[in-house]
Enzyme design. Structure first.
Site, PDB file in Angstrom:
ATOM      1  N   ALA A  37       0.874  -1.184   0.000  1.00 53.26           N
ATOM      2  CA  ALA A  37       0.000   0.000   0.000  1.00 53.26           C
ATOM      3  C   ALA A  37       0.910   1.232   0.000  1.00 53.26           C
ATOM      4  O   ALA A  37       0.819   2.118   0.855  1.00 53.26           O
ATOM      5  CB  ALA A  37      -0.967   0.001   1.181  1.00 53.26           C
ATOM      6  N   HIS A  39       2.992   4.555  -0.383  1.00 54.01           N
ATOM      7  CA  HIS A  39       2.659   5.978  -0.475  1.00 54.01           C
ATOM      8  C   HIS A  39       3.962   6.767  -0.546  1.00 54.01           C
ATOM      9  O   HIS A  39       5.050   6.174  -0.613  1.00 54.01           O
ATOM     10  CB  HIS A  39       1.778   6.405   0.705  1.00 54.01           C
ATOM     11  CG  HIS A  39       2.337   6.035   2.056  1.00 54.01           C
ATOM     12  ND1 HIS A  39       3.549   6.500   2.516  1.00 54.01           N
ATOM     13  CD2 HIS A  39       1.867   5.217   3.034  1.00 54.01           C
ATOM     14  CE1 HIS A  39       3.777   6.016   3.720  1.00 54.01           C
ATOM     15  NE2 HIS A  39       2.779   5.222   4.054  1.00 54.01           N
ATOM     16  N   HIS A  42       6.959   5.697   1.627  1.00 51.71           N
ATOM     17  CA  HIS A  42       7.737   4.578   1.088  1.00 51.71           C
ATOM     18  C   HIS A  42       8.585   5.044  -0.113  1.00 51.71           C
ATOM     19  O   HIS A  42       9.743   4.657  -0.258  1.00 51.71           O
ATOM     20  CB  HIS A  42       6.812   3.459   0.600  1.00 51.71           C
ATOM     21  CG  HIS A  42       5.910   2.887   1.651  1.00 51.71           C
ATOM     22  ND1 HIS A  42       4.559   3.067   1.640  1.00 51.71           N
ATOM     23  CD2 HIS A  42       6.177   2.122   2.736  1.00 51.71           C
ATOM     24  CE1 HIS A  42       4.008   2.436   2.668  1.00 51.71           C
ATOM     25  NE2 HIS A  42       4.972   1.864   3.358  1.00 51.71           N
ATOM     26  N   GLN A 155      10.741   0.812  16.133  1.00 51.96           N
ATOM     27  CA  GLN A 155      11.146  -0.245  15.201  1.00 51.96           C
ATOM     28  C   GLN A 155      12.563   0.020  14.683  1.00 51.96           C
ATOM     29  O   GLN A 155      13.419  -0.864  14.678  1.00 51.96           O
ATOM     30  CB  GLN A 155      10.150  -0.275  14.037  1.00 51.96           C
ATOM     31  CG  GLN A 155      10.621  -1.061  12.822  1.00 51.96           C
ATOM     32  CD  GLN A 155       9.533  -1.135  11.763  1.00 51.96           C
ATOM     33  OE1 GLN A 155       8.552  -1.841  11.943  1.00 51.96           O
ATOM     34  NE2 GLN A 155       9.706  -0.436  10.660  1.00 51.96           N
ATOM     35  N   VAL A 178       7.723  11.575   6.021  1.00 46.70           N
ATOM     36  CA  VAL A 178       7.064  12.326   4.945  1.00 46.70           C
ATOM     37  C   VAL A 178       5.622  12.619   5.380  1.00 46.70           C
ATOM     38  O   VAL A 178       4.941  11.746   5.922  1.00 46.70           O
ATOM     39  CB  VAL A 178       7.087  11.530   3.628  1.00 46.70           C
ATOM     40  CG1 VAL A 178       6.333  12.266   2.531  1.00 46.70           C
ATOM     41  CG2 VAL A 178       8.525  11.268   3.203  1.00 46.70           C
ATOM     42  N   LEU A 186       2.244  10.581   6.685  1.00 46.26           N
ATOM     43  CA  LEU A 186       1.649   9.576   5.787  1.00 46.26           C
ATOM     44  C   LEU A 186       1.713   8.207   6.439  1.00 46.26           C
ATOM     45  O   LEU A 186       2.699   7.852   7.077  1.00 46.26           O
ATOM     46  CB  LEU A 186       2.394   9.537   4.458  1.00 46.26           C
ATOM     47  CG  LEU A 186       2.277  10.779   3.587  1.00 46.26           C
ATOM     48  CD1 LEU A 186       3.008  10.555   2.271  1.00 46.26           C
ATOM     49  CD2 LEU A 186       0.823  11.121   3.305  1.00 46.26           C
TER      50      LEU A 186
HETATM   51  P1  AMP Z   1       5.309  -0.236   6.377  1.00 47.15           P
HETATM   52  O1  AMP Z   1       4.910  -0.576   4.978  1.00 47.15           O
HETATM   53  O2  AMP Z   1       4.275   0.532   7.124  1.00 47.15           O
HETATM   54  O3  AMP Z   1       5.887  -1.403   7.119  1.00 47.15           O
HETATM   55  O4  AMP Z   1       6.513   0.793   6.221  1.00 47.15           O
HETATM   56  C1  AMP Z   1       7.674   0.467   5.497  1.00 47.15           C
HETATM   57  C2  AMP Z   1       8.725   1.506   5.784  1.00 47.15           C
HETATM   58  O5  AMP Z   1       8.268   2.796   5.385  1.00 47.15           O
HETATM   59  C3  AMP Z   1       9.063   1.607   7.277  1.00 47.15           C
HETATM   60  O6  AMP Z   1      10.477   1.733   7.414  1.00 47.15           O
HETATM   61  C4  AMP Z   1       8.345   2.851   7.692  1.00 47.15           C
HETATM   62  O7  AMP Z   1       8.947   3.495   8.801  1.00 47.15           O
HETATM   63  C5  AMP Z   1       8.459   3.707   6.449  1.00 47.15           C
HETATM   64  N1  AMP Z   1       7.432   4.736   6.435  1.00 47.15           N
HETATM   65  C6  AMP Z   1       6.093   4.578   6.607  1.00 47.15           C
HETATM   66  N2  AMP Z   1       5.461   5.769   6.593  1.00 47.15           N
HETATM   67  C7  AMP Z   1       6.423   6.706   6.425  1.00 47.15           C
HETATM   68  C8  AMP Z   1       6.421   8.126   6.327  1.00 47.15           C
HETATM   69  N3  AMP Z   1       5.302   8.830   6.410  1.00 47.15           N
HETATM   70  N4  AMP Z   1       7.603   8.746   6.149  1.00 47.15           N
HETATM   71  C9  AMP Z   1       8.762   8.043   6.071  1.00 47.15           C
HETATM   72  N5  AMP Z   1       8.831   6.701   6.143  1.00 47.15           N
HETATM   73  C10 AMP Z   1       7.689   6.053   6.317  1.00 47.15           C
END
Ligand code: AMP
Length: 278
Positions: A37, A39, A42, A155, A178, A186
């Protein structure tokens, strides 16, 4: 005549296939693990990986072991087609999308004790699952650099600790949060918010910006900062506001360059995390 290599995203569905590909890869590898998903948060990690490495691998795996039993695993948003398009747009080299990463009755990694506070307190065992899957993914991709968002601050800290403790030769690159232009951080989970909740949620970023300004002006008392955050968040279902150092110990006195202010607010079943690093 200059031959331009045509760009094609390679989608990798099995562990064996990834292992075979990895054997033949040269150059620095940048790895971005995600749960899909995708955004702009990512995408910023992927872009950084692209800038800093010869080869970029992105993984999408909604990891069952990091969800509490019966909680939101099946409801987690999945957007496979859009995710593939985003990876193509970002010129990702390999997109790893396995169906499963586990065998039956596996020995689980036990995350350290500091993984049972804050996020790990609300979601006991969550970080055991996170570390387990991240270590598996590291062993498959053998990256030089791996990219994680500061949004998931605890994490990130636990992964840095694991890499250090297990002597993994991987650089963990911490990436800035971001946000929408409104300030809202986000998150794949934002889609669950009603327009009214989204409006209310702006108080979260407002509160941490206020805290950032206060500290920039010289405030060092954690309690004063927390009280002012709670004031902005009053009427919301606040799960916690904490001032911690980078090892995630709570601190009473703010230490510049070694302080993270964490805020978690609930909207129904949706938990929104935000933080600021000072
Ligand atoms: P997830 O898909 O939620 O497991 O996130 C994958 C990676 O994207 C993780 O390292 C998150 O910390 C990072 N991430 C998620 N949202 C944001 C954001 N708004 N800004 C920066 N990194 C993000």
């Amino acid at each position: 005549l200059k031959l331009l290599k045509e760009y094609i995203l390679q989608i990798v569905k099995t562990i064996e296939e990834l292992q075979n590909i990895r054997k033949n890869l040269n150059g620095n590898i940048g790895f971005v693990p995600t749960m899909g998903a995708l955004h702009d948060g990512h995408i910023s990690l992927i872009r950084k990986a692209k800038d800093e490495n010869e080869v970029v691998i992105v993984s999408i795996f909604v990891n069952p072991t990091q969800f509490l039993k019966g909680v939101d695993l099946n409801k987690y948003p999945r957007k496979e087609e859009a995710d593939i398009k985003i990876c193509q747009m970002c010129k990702v080299d390999y997109l790893f999308m396995p169906n499963s990463m586990y065998e039956k009755d596996e020995v689980l990694i036990k995350a350290p004790i500091n993984s049972y506070v804050l996020e790990g307190f609300t979601r006991p065992g969550h970080f055991d699952g996170v570390l387990q899957v991240v270590l598996k993914l590291f062993n498959l991709t053998l990256p030089k650099n791996a990219y994680f968002g500061k949004k998931d601050a605890q994490q990130l800290a636990l992964i840095q600790q694991m890499v250090k403790n297990l002597f993994l030769p991987i650089n963990i690159i911490a990436c800035d949060i971001v946000r929408e232009s409104s300030g809202l951080a986000l998150s794949s989970r934002n889609v669950y918010l009603t327009p009214e909740q989204k409006e209310e949620a702006l108080k979260i970023s407002k509160s941490i910006y206020m805290a950032g300004n206060l500290i920039a002006k010289g405030e060092r008392d954690s309690k004063i900062v927390k009280d002012k955050i709670y004031k902005i968040l009053e009427n919301l279902d606040v799960e916690y506001v904490r001032v911690v150092n980078k090892r995630f110990d709570e601190i009473e006195k703010i230490e510049p360059s070694n302080t993270i202010i964490l805020v978690v607010v609930r909207f129904g079943n949706v938990r929104l995390l935000d933080n600021i690093w000072m």
